[in-house]
Write an enzyme that holds these catalytic residues in place. Structure first.
Site, mmCIF file in Angstrom:
data_model
loop_
_atom_site.group_PDB
_atom_site.id
_atom_site.type_symbol
_atom_site.label_atom_id
_atom_site.label_comp_id
_atom_site.label_asym_id
_atom_site.label_seq_id
_atom_site.Cartn_x
_atom_site.Cartn_y
_atom_site.Cartn_z
ATOM 1 N N LYS A 99 4.363 39.033 -2.936
ATOM 2 C CA LYS A 99 3.032 38.891 -3.511
ATOM 3 C C LYS A 99 2.157 40.071 -3.099
ATOM 4 O O LYS A 99 2.613 41.010 -2.427
ATOM 5 C CB LYS A 99 2.434 37.556 -3.078
ATOM 6 C CG LYS A 99 3.345 36.365 -3.416
ATOM 7 C CD LYS A 99 2.649 35.039 -3.330
ATOM 8 C CE LYS A 99 1.851 34.777 -4.577
ATOM 9 N NZ LYS A 99 1.259 33.423 -4.587
ATOM 10 N N ASP A 155 -0.349 38.066 -12.429
ATOM 11 C CA ASP A 155 -1.305 37.164 -11.791
ATOM 12 C C ASP A 155 -2.725 37.431 -12.270
ATOM 13 O O ASP A 155 -3.240 38.549 -12.161
ATOM 14 C CB ASP A 155 -1.230 37.334 -10.267
ATOM 15 C CG ASP A 155 -2.096 36.327 -9.534
ATOM 16 O OD1 ASP A 155 -2.032 35.131 -9.874
ATOM 17 O OD2 ASP A 155 -2.834 36.735 -8.619
ATOM 18 N N LYS A 160 2.286 24.578 -3.591
ATOM 19 C CA LYS A 160 1.020 23.935 -3.200
ATOM 20 C C LYS A 160 1.172 22.413 -3.282
ATOM 21 O O LYS A 160 0.581 21.740 -4.122
ATOM 22 C CB LYS A 160 -0.114 24.435 -4.091
ATOM 23 C CG LYS A 160 -0.390 25.925 -3.903
ATOM 24 C CD LYS A 160 -1.469 26.423 -4.838
ATOM 25 C CE LYS A 160 -1.696 27.919 -4.656
ATOM 26 N NZ LYS A 160 -2.712 28.474 -5.582
ATOM 27 N N GLU A 164 5.022 39.836 -7.641
ATOM 28 C CA GLU A 164 3.730 39.580 -8.280
ATOM 29 C C GLU A 164 2.951 40.882 -8.439
ATOM 30 O O GLU A 164 2.906 41.703 -7.521
ATOM 31 C CB GLU A 164 2.930 38.608 -7.406
ATOM 32 C CG GLU A 164 1.509 38.366 -7.890
ATOM 33 C CD GLU A 164 0.678 37.635 -6.849
ATOM 34 O OE1 GLU A 164 0.557 36.411 -6.949
ATOM 35 O OE2 GLU A 164 0.157 38.296 -5.923
ATOM 36 N N ARG A 224 0.813 -1.222 0.000
ATOM 37 C CA ARG A 224 0.000 0.000 0.000
ATOM 38 C C ARG A 224 0.844 1.267 0.000
ATOM 39 O O ARG A 224 0.570 2.206 -0.738
ATOM 40 C CB ARG A 224 -0.945 -0.015 1.211
ATOM 41 C CG ARG A 224 -1.840 1.208 1.341
ATOM 42 C CD ARG A 224 -2.501 1.634 0.044
ATOM 43 N NE ARG A 224 -3.175 0.538 -0.633
ATOM 44 C CZ ARG A 224 -3.453 0.545 -1.931
ATOM 45 N NH1 ARG A 224 -3.097 1.567 -2.700
ATOM 46 N NH2 ARG A 224 -4.064 -0.481 -2.472
#
Length: 295
Positions: A169, A225, A137, A204, A102
């Site tokens: 950002k 963005d 992410k 960004e 597994r």
């Protein structure tokens, strides 16, 4: 050339954590039902087409449980395969193979899914200047495997962690400027002056009007963005080679070719790692010697 090697120590740590979670006191089912002397072969078969990733992880998962297990890798990381292809063959103690099954499958299915999805995006931007990259992410604890899988699919990796590069950002800029965009160039230039020459500086922006003030600070990459295709093309023309241009946001298989056609250098896609479904691979086991003669 894309590096398709994985460091041994971090992979071992991941596998040890996985087995501590999945079999903290061993596999009581196999211990109860399978004789200790029973041996088995298992073949890792593809139910669907894809791109292989996790070959060495699959091998190491088997060997960590039992170093005497024999693992034959039939395909290498980064190789494409059709449905029905055999990817690896395992021979050893049946209990060992069943215990490792597994964990080995979970990892190779996820990694191959990421590689397969990445390869789809890479194929769609072929012939353009755009490079497909991942983002941060990723699944906590599995970043090194998931980013390796992106490379297996022909993609590239963005900064590995928050410690590796500066990426200012929208929230950073809002805190820095307090809403006064006139301060932007001076604040970014002052921040960049504190960095060593090897540290990459990316910013960004979400409006075309922000591009010039950011470029004036001498940044290395500017991220556009959630720009429309028209604004992306205008942004690339405005930057005109003064920095690398990255596109982010609203990137999927239907939109990526149009985004690449605007001339951007990089297209970052969180979906490569955060929303893939495990690729359908199966470990088909056949007992060679059940060891039941004396029972």
């Amino acid at each position: 050339m894309i590096d398709l090697t994985l460091p041994t120590a971090p992979v071992r740590e991941i596998l040890e954590r996985a087995y501590a979670e999945d079999a903290p006191a061993g596999d009581i089912t196999s211990q109860l039902l399978i004789p200790a002397e029973a041996r088995a072969t298992a073949v890792l078969n593809a139910r669907v087409p894809g791109v292989f990733s996790g070959a060495t992880v699959f091998r190491d998962a088997m060997l960590l449980i039992d170093p005497e297990t024999e693992v034959e890798l039939l395909l290498a990381d980064g190789e494409a395969f059709d449905a029905g292809t055999s990817l690896a063959r395992v021979s050893g103690r049946a209990r060992s193979v069943l215990l490792a099954e597994r964990v080995a499958l979970n990892l190779v299915q996820r990694m191959s899914a990421i590689a397969t999805k990445t390869a789809e995006f890479v194929a769609l931007v072929h012939g353009t200047t755009a490079q497909i990259t991942d983002t941060r992410k990723t699944t906590p604890g599995l970043r090194i495997l998931e980013r390796f899988a992106v490379r297996c699919g022909g993609g590239a990796n963005h900064r590995y962690s928050l410690s590796d590069a500066v990426l200012a950002k929208d929230n950073h800029l809002a805190v820095m400027t307090g809403g006064d965009s006139a301060k932007l160039t001076a604040l970014l230039a002052a921040a960049k002056a504190q960095l060593g020459h090897t540290t990459h500086f990316e910013v960004e922006v979400d409006q075309v009007e922000q591009i010039e003030p950011v470029l004036a600070a001498g940044v290395d990459t500017i991220m556009l963005d959630n720009f429309t295709l028209q604004d992306l093309a205008a942004g690339v023309a405005l930057v005109n080679g003064r920095a690398r241009v990255e596109a982010s946001g609203n990137v999927n298989l239907a939109t990526v070719a149009g985004i690449a056609a605007t001339g951007v250098d990089v297209i970052s896609i969180g979906g490569l790692t955060h929303s893939v479904a495990a690729l359908d691979l199966g470990l088909d086991i056949e007992l060679l010697d059940a060891g039941l003669t004396d029972r």
